[in-house]
Scaffold this motif. Sequence first.
Motif, PDB file in Angstrom:
ATOM      1  N   ALA A 306       0.827  -1.206   0.000  1.00 22.39           N
ATOM      2  CA  ALA A 306       0.000   0.000   0.000  1.00 22.39           C
ATOM      3  C   ALA A 306       0.860   1.254   0.000  1.00 22.39           C
ATOM      4  O   ALA A 306       0.515   2.268  -0.626  1.00 22.39           O
ATOM      5  CB  ALA A 306      -0.941  -0.012   1.207  1.00 22.39           C
ATOM      6  N   VAL A 307       2.002   1.203   0.699  1.00 19.70           N
ATOM      7  CA  VAL A 307       2.877   2.378   0.766  1.00 19.70           C
ATOM      8  C   VAL A 307       3.458   2.681  -0.611  1.00 19.70           C
ATOM      9  O   VAL A 307       3.586   3.852  -1.001  1.00 19.70           O
ATOM     10  CB  VAL A 307       3.996   2.154   1.799  1.00 19.70           C
ATOM     11  CG1 VAL A 307       4.912   3.376   1.873  1.00 19.70           C
ATOM     12  CG2 VAL A 307       3.409   1.860   3.177  1.00 19.70           C
ATOM     13  N   ILE A 308       3.780   1.646  -1.391  1.00 12.04           N
ATOM     14  CA  ILE A 308       4.345   1.874  -2.725  1.00 12.04           C
ATOM     15  C   ILE A 308       3.401   2.725  -3.569  1.00 12.04           C
ATOM     16  O   ILE A 308       3.837   3.617  -4.310  1.00 12.04           O
ATOM     17  CB  ILE A 308       4.631   0.530  -3.428  1.00 12.04           C
ATOM     18  CG1 ILE A 308       5.654  -0.289  -2.644  1.00 12.04           C
ATOM     19  CG2 ILE A 308       5.136   0.765  -4.853  1.00 12.04           C
ATOM     20  CD1 ILE A 308       5.959  -1.648  -3.250  1.00 12.04           C
ATOM     21  N   ALA A 309       2.102   2.460  -3.451  1.00 10.37           N
ATOM     22  CA  ALA A 309       1.134   3.203  -4.256  1.00 10.37           C
ATOM     23  C   ALA A 309       1.183   4.700  -3.984  1.00 10.37           C
ATOM     24  O   ALA A 309       0.876   5.516  -4.854  1.00 10.37           O
ATOM     25  CB  ALA A 309      -0.277   2.667  -3.999  1.00 10.37           C
ATOM     26  N   ALA A 310       1.577   5.080  -2.782  1.00 13.48           N
ATOM     27  CA  ALA A 310       1.570   6.490  -2.392  1.00 13.48           C
ATOM     28  C   ALA A 310       2.895   7.197  -2.645  1.00 13.48           C
ATOM     29  O   ALA A 310       2.971   8.422  -2.526  1.00 13.48           O
ATOM     30  CB  ALA A 310       1.201   6.602  -0.910  1.00 13.48           C
ATOM     31  N   ARG A 358      -4.007   5.278   0.521  1.00 14.47           N
ATOM     32  CA  ARG A 358      -4.939   5.222   1.644  1.00 14.47           C
ATOM     33  C   ARG A 358      -5.978   4.125   1.430  1.00 14.47           C
ATOM     34  O   ARG A 358      -6.300   3.352   2.348  1.00 14.47           O
ATOM     35  CB  ARG A 358      -5.609   6.591   1.806  1.00 14.47           C
ATOM     36  CG  ARG A 358      -6.435   6.753   3.067  1.00 14.47           C
ATOM     37  CD  ARG A 358      -7.080   8.127   3.107  1.00 14.47           C
ATOM     38  NE  ARG A 358      -6.088   9.179   3.144  1.00 14.47           N
ATOM     39  CZ  ARG A 358      -6.055  10.236   2.330  1.00 14.47           C
ATOM     40  NH1 ARG A 358      -6.993  10.365   1.394  1.00 14.47           N
ATOM     41  NH2 ARG A 358      -5.135  11.164   2.449  1.00 14.47           N
ATOM     42  N   GLU A 359      -6.498   4.038   0.205  1.00 10.40           N
ATOM     43  CA  GLU A 359      -7.490   3.012  -0.097  1.00 10.40           C
ATOM     44  C   GLU A 359      -6.872   1.613  -0.011  1.00 10.40           C
ATOM     45  O   GLU A 359      -7.475   0.677   0.529  1.00 10.40           O
ATOM     46  CB  GLU A 359      -8.065   3.245  -1.494  1.00 10.40           C
ATOM     47  CG  GLU A 359      -9.101   2.223  -1.923  1.00 10.40           C
ATOM     48  CD  GLU A 359     -10.299   2.151  -0.971  1.00 10.40           C
ATOM     49  OE1 GLU A 359     -10.820   1.030  -0.773  1.00 10.40           O
ATOM     50  OE2 GLU A 359     -10.693   3.195  -0.409  1.00 10.40           O
ATOM     51  N   LEU A 393       3.270   8.558   5.173  1.00  9.07           N
ATOM     52  CA  LEU A 393       2.604   7.557   6.009  1.00  9.07           C
ATOM     53  C   LEU A 393       1.483   8.188   6.837  1.00  9.07           C
ATOM     54  O   LEU A 393       0.400   7.598   6.981  1.00  9.07           O
ATOM     55  CB  LEU A 393       3.618   6.863   6.916  1.00  9.07           C
ATOM     56  CG  LEU A 393       4.703   6.009   6.256  1.00  9.07           C
ATOM     57  CD1 LEU A 393       5.507   5.256   7.321  1.00  9.07           C
ATOM     58  CD2 LEU A 393       4.127   5.044   5.251  1.00  9.07           C
ATOM     59  N   ARG A 394       1.746   9.364   7.364  1.00  8.04           N
ATOM     60  CA  ARG A 394       0.695  10.042   8.152  1.00  8.04           C
ATOM     61  C   ARG A 394      -0.521  10.333   7.273  1.00  8.04           C
ATOM     62  O   ARG A 394      -1.675  10.120   7.692  1.00  8.04           O
ATOM     63  CB  ARG A 394       1.241  11.332   8.752  1.00  8.04           C
ATOM     64  CG  ARG A 394       2.275  11.140   9.853  1.00  8.04           C
ATOM     65  CD  ARG A 394       2.601  12.469  10.516  1.00  8.04           C
ATOM     66  NE  ARG A 394       3.746  12.353  11.415  1.00  8.04           N
ATOM     67  CZ  ARG A 394       4.981  12.748  11.110  1.00  8.04           C
ATOM     68  NH1 ARG A 394       5.224  13.291   9.926  1.00  8.04           N
ATOM     69  NH2 ARG A 394       5.958  12.609  11.977  1.00  8.04           N
ATOM     70  N   GLN A 395      -0.273  10.855   6.079  1.00  6.24           N
ATOM     71  CA  GLN A 395      -1.389  11.177   5.183  1.00  6.24           C
ATOM     72  C   GLN A 395      -2.158   9.927   4.773  1.00  6.24           C
ATOM     73  O   GLN A 395      -3.369   9.985   4.524  1.00  6.24           O
ATOM     74  CB  GLN A 395      -0.874  11.890   3.941  1.00  6.24           C
ATOM     75  CG  GLN A 395      -0.346  13.297   4.192  1.00  6.24           C
ATOM     76  CD  GLN A 395       0.011  13.991   2.898  1.00  6.24           C
ATOM     77  OE1 GLN A 395      -0.850  14.203   2.046  1.00  6.24           O
ATOM     78  NE2 GLN A 395       1.284  14.348   2.737  1.00  6.24           N
ATOM     79  N   MET A 396      -1.483   8.800   4.702  1.00  2.00           N
ATOM     80  CA  MET A 396      -2.169   7.554   4.361  1.00  2.00           C
ATOM     81  C   MET A 396      -3.054   7.058   5.486  1.00  2.00           C
ATOM     82  O   MET A 396      -3.979   6.264   5.249  1.00  2.00           O
ATOM     83  CB  MET A 396      -1.140   6.473   4.027  1.00  2.00           C
ATOM     84  CG  MET A 396      -0.436   6.636   2.708  1.00  2.00           C
ATOM     85  SD  MET A 396       0.785   5.305   2.460  1.00  2.00           S
ATOM     86  CE  MET A 396      -0.273   3.853   2.421  1.00  2.00           C
ATOM     87  N   GLY A 397      -2.752   7.471   6.725  1.00  2.00           N
ATOM     88  CA  GLY A 397      -3.552   7.038   7.861  1.00  2.00           C
ATOM     89  C   GLY A 397      -2.821   6.205   8.872  1.00  2.00           C
ATOM     90  O   GLY A 397      -3.431   5.691   9.826  1.00  2.00           O
TER      91      GLY A 397
END
Length: 528
Positions: A306-310, A358-359, A393-397
Amino acid sequence: MRRRDVLMGGAALAAGAGLSAPAVSQGVAANRLLRFVPQSNPGSLDPVWTTAYVTRNHAFLVYDTLYGSDADLNVHPQMAAGHQEEDGGRTVTVTLRDGLRSHAGDPGRAADCGASITRWWRRDPMGQAAAAATDEVTAADDRRIRFRLKAPYPRLIPTLAKPSNGCYIMPERVARTDPFQQITDYTGSGPMRFRREEWITGQILVYERFAGYQPIATGTPSLTAGPKVMNLDRVEWRILPDPATAAAALQAGEIDWWEQPQVDIQPLLRRNRNIVVDVQDPIGLISAMRFNTLHPPFDNPAVRRAVIAAVNQQDVVIAINGNDPAGYTTGVGWFTPDTPMANRAGLEAFRTSIPAGREALRAAGYRGEKVAFLGPTDILAPKAASEVMADVLRQMGFDVDYQAMDWGTVLQRRSKKEPPGQGGWSVLCTSFAGYDFLDPLVHSQIRGNGAQGWFGWPEVPRLEELRTQWLAAPDLASQQRIAAEIQATALEAAPGIPLGHYKQFTAYRRSLSGVLRGIPVFWNVRKG
């Protein structure tokens, strides 16, 4: 006060930074004393226990190697006089050259080399492959190291010449230390002797020329190959984590060389006609994020993916190196750009979208676990990358616990396997020289060998299978095909994330000459 005003303070700031010479150095001629500001305070002086480049740079002063590599990665003898193959290549004997001595005065012995090799290759990715190909390494006598191989292994000598985090030769008594424990005896046989009695952690490390060192008589100095001729009697590493202080000291001539000046300070230094600002390593470095796969939340590959996507690589490399596109490359996978194994397999996972990340994080089942993010305060590239990625990471949740500490402490903490709440960690950012990402043989970040691997300890059997296939590949085309599959698999398993490629600049007084490109070494350098 503006940073520019602080920098123009010059000598006043430097004088307040503890830069006056210790009494022991007062007798050293000015042109034989070099003061250097390293990238950070070394958290360890054991180049086997840690892969930190600040420790690697220390090691090249204190230890010698059997072979060296020039800037084109050609192999040249260093401590070795040469080697001979027998039994169809299944036996390789390396003979030491004359004149080798340790800092304790003992002659260099094959037993020292054998013990150093076997300690090193338990930890190093390239060394581990050589170890797997070897039945036995022994001292045939005091001057000959004998390798008995399972089958011919043409990569053995290039492995011993590895230019970054290579095989440094220590006395046998030191090299017998468990490779997962740190050495405490820093006796070497390299061109400089470490003055342990003058070492003040976080302030100064001192090296003096070892009169008993005899450089190899042939070759041209290049990267880690050629004669290691010391034109300096004393090298002092001054730990100056504040960039304004380091810049002022360099301008005032109170230091001679600053390994990694911050990008916003470089224009000021370039305007000073007494200072050279240049690319240290033309092959560049790759910034990387690394997950601890032992504990939640990053024990879940879907959370890691999920982190890679962001991730937006451009945000990271601009934070490290500024807006000039000549200083960075994006769209980078796990291999050094513009080298044979570089490819684009799996890069579609980078969607550069916080909402997409995030999704994906929600779909991965993240349960709000706290993320212990080790954030260095005193080393240029990892600090910048950490600040950018912590915000992502914070913005992702993610619930991010950003733990600011000096780089030396990061190096100590990352070895801990305990849960984050018990002194362990969840994620960190670091950088790797392009030499260490050339192919699957040398690469530490695309391994899946668990407890035997790099910090984060991912177990990904498919990566190990593919690496074995790559090692057996008959030609370049086959290697490139397998490297693409390795990269795609690594991005799917996501033990870490490549964050972009950048060039690292260094700055030194124009009174220095003979500064070699690649790794900051001190042989061949003249002052005045």
